[in-house]
Design a protein around this motif. Structure first.
Motif: not given
Length: 496
Positions: A429-433
């Motif tokens: 769920a973590f896709q900061p880019f």
């Protein structure tokens, strides 16, 4: 005459009936009518626009997801997701024969020259431009640029030392400004072979000052685009100064590109434009494309990096245990300031965990970047969504969802280091880019820059939060965070 007057008098009533009819249709008969969300948002775009221009859209969407779950209808034809599968379904590589989700033109207003940058261009134009620019952002190219990075980070350290010695500053500095000065100087030199000299002057140049207003102007333009029938009228409500700032930022960028191209110094030093001009394929880039991309780079490669550094600094100072662990790791890994290199920093596990946790809790782009479902429709998170619907995965809402992360409101870098408390965290769920073929081209550069700046600052100085910045993270969002000063007390570390 009486008939004309009667017709004129009836027009407001007819318009009101039309609005009521549209609202009833949107709530009860629209293809999205079975998706959860507030009725007012389903009926009209007014709530979205209201929260957007108030800078409260992120907080509003978070509250909706907490109430309604991992998919929420935020407008008549808009859906917001916090489910990790949404990244793949919306932003990921498309299966052969399936159309991709299009960039939402209302999310990315056209540059003043009318030519999209890499950020918003069509799939074909994006693929062509990305091939050209990717060489300049490769890991090999970035390692060639290390002396440039080191030069400006060491200048930052000198400016912080000067602040300690200045009795008027009382060892207190605004780290938002200091990080911005550093990242803009680096990117100006890296992109155009010419420093902006912000650190030298300890102040924003007219160009950089316009960039922050430009971001707010783009948000206001996006808000007006939700009402195409009266968009031109609504644009009149945007302060003229904001519109002028947007034009000014673009002109500053184009002037720098033209100056760099006329210098033709690609063999003198390996800046971005020099690397690009070495390629035969780059001859296919038009001057307008160069102008648009340069303007985009000067936002995407600067403000976002400084934002993460500001947010992470605040989070570390607000969590002394984590700060102590990071300081111990950095100071234990290097004997001298010159030993701190890009290559060696990559191996510092706690530093990397702090960066990830900072990106989770304070993502530089907290909103969801919207896409348009292709005409034939598509499955998102296992459910069919009709064509033409606007969809997104909201970074902030996703990262603060208890469905994705345990203790989501707590800054705990150990979640990225195998701590069993966070075994069930959904790291996908973590896709900061962002995700997929159009993820951030400058991801590697951002990580290198953030590691180097933060590590050198913490190796050389002890930091503590001043009372006036205790609630620094309470911020509005106009596409990006509207950051107040981050006032930090700095104390040089004894090198005995």
């Amino acid at each position: 005459m009486d008939a004309i007057l009667a017709l004129c008098a009836a027009i407001p009533s007819l318009l009101l009936l039309r609005l009521i009819g549209a609202a009833i249709y949107n709530i009860y008969f629209h293809p999205l009518s079975n998706y959860p969300g507030p009725k007012f948002a389903a009926a009209s775009r007014i709530p979205t626009v209201w929260y957007m221009i108030q800078g409260k859209n992120v907080q509003w969407v978070v509250s909706l997801h907490k109430k309604y779950g991992d998919v929420v209808r935020t407008g008549p034809d808009e859906l917001s997701y916090t489910n990790a599968q949404g990244w793949r379904d919306i932003y990921g590589h498309r299966v052969r024969g399936k159309a991709s989700f299009l960039k939402n033109p209302t999310f990315f207003p056209k540059p003043p020259n009318g030519v999209d940058s890499l950020v918003a261009s069509s799939d074909e134009a994006h693929a062509r431009a990305r091939r050209i620019f990717s060489h300049a952002f490769s890991d090999k190219a970035l390692r060639e640029q290390e002396p440039l990075f080191q030069k400006y980070v060491d200048l930052l350290l000198q400016k912080l030392t000067d602040a300690v010695q200045d009795p008027q500053q009382k060892c207190v500095v605004n780290m938002v400004n200091m990080y911005n000065f550093t990242t803009f100087d680096i990117m100006g030199d890296l992109t155009f072979g010419d420093s902006l000299q912000l650190l030298d002057h300890s102040d924003y140049s007219p160009w950089v000052a316009t960039i922050f207003q430009n971001i707010k102007a783009v948000t206001m333009m996006r808000a007006t685009s939700y009402f195409p029938a009266v968009e031109n009228l609504l644009k009149l409500l945007i302060p003229k100064s904001l519109a002028e700032k947007r034009i000014s930022h673009f002109k500053y960028s184009t002037d720098r590109v033209d100056k760099r191209l006329s210098a033709n110094s690609e063999h003198q030093r390996p800046d971005i434009w020099g690397m690009i001009l070495r390629q035969d394929e780059a001859k296919g880039l038009s001057l307008d494309e160069m102008h648009s991309n340069a303007a985009a780079f000067m936002i995407a490669g600067t403000e976002t990096t400084a934002t993460l550094l500001s947010g992470l600094t605040f989070l570390l100072l607000a969590n002394p245990e984590s700060l102590a662990k990071l300081v111990h790791e950095i100071r234990g890994a290097f004997l001298t300031n010159d030993d701190i290199t890009i290559e060696h920093l990559m191996g510092l596990k706690y530093l990397n965990a702090c960066l990830e946790e900072g990106l989770r809790m304070y993502p530089p782009v907290p909103i969801g970047t919207t896409r348009i479902v292709p005409p034939e429709g598509a499955a998102i998170c296992g459910k069919y969504v009709p064509g033409g619907i606007t969809v997104s995965v909201s970074h902030y809402s996703t990262y603060y969802s208890a469905e994705n992360f345990a203790l989501p409101n707590s800054f705990i870098p150990e979640r990225w280091l195998g701590d069993p408390r966070f075994e069930a965290d959904n790291k996908l769920a973590f896709q900061p880019f962002s995700y997929g073929p159009r993820n951030c081209l400058g991801k590697n550069m951002a990580y290198h820059e953030m590691r180097l700046i933060l590590s050198k600052v913490l190796w050389n100085f002890d930091l503590s939060l001043t009372e006036e910045s205790k609630n620094w993270s309470d911020q509005d969002v106009f596409t990006l965070w509207d950051k107040p000063p981050l006032m930090v007390k700095i104390t040089p570390v004894s090198k005995v």
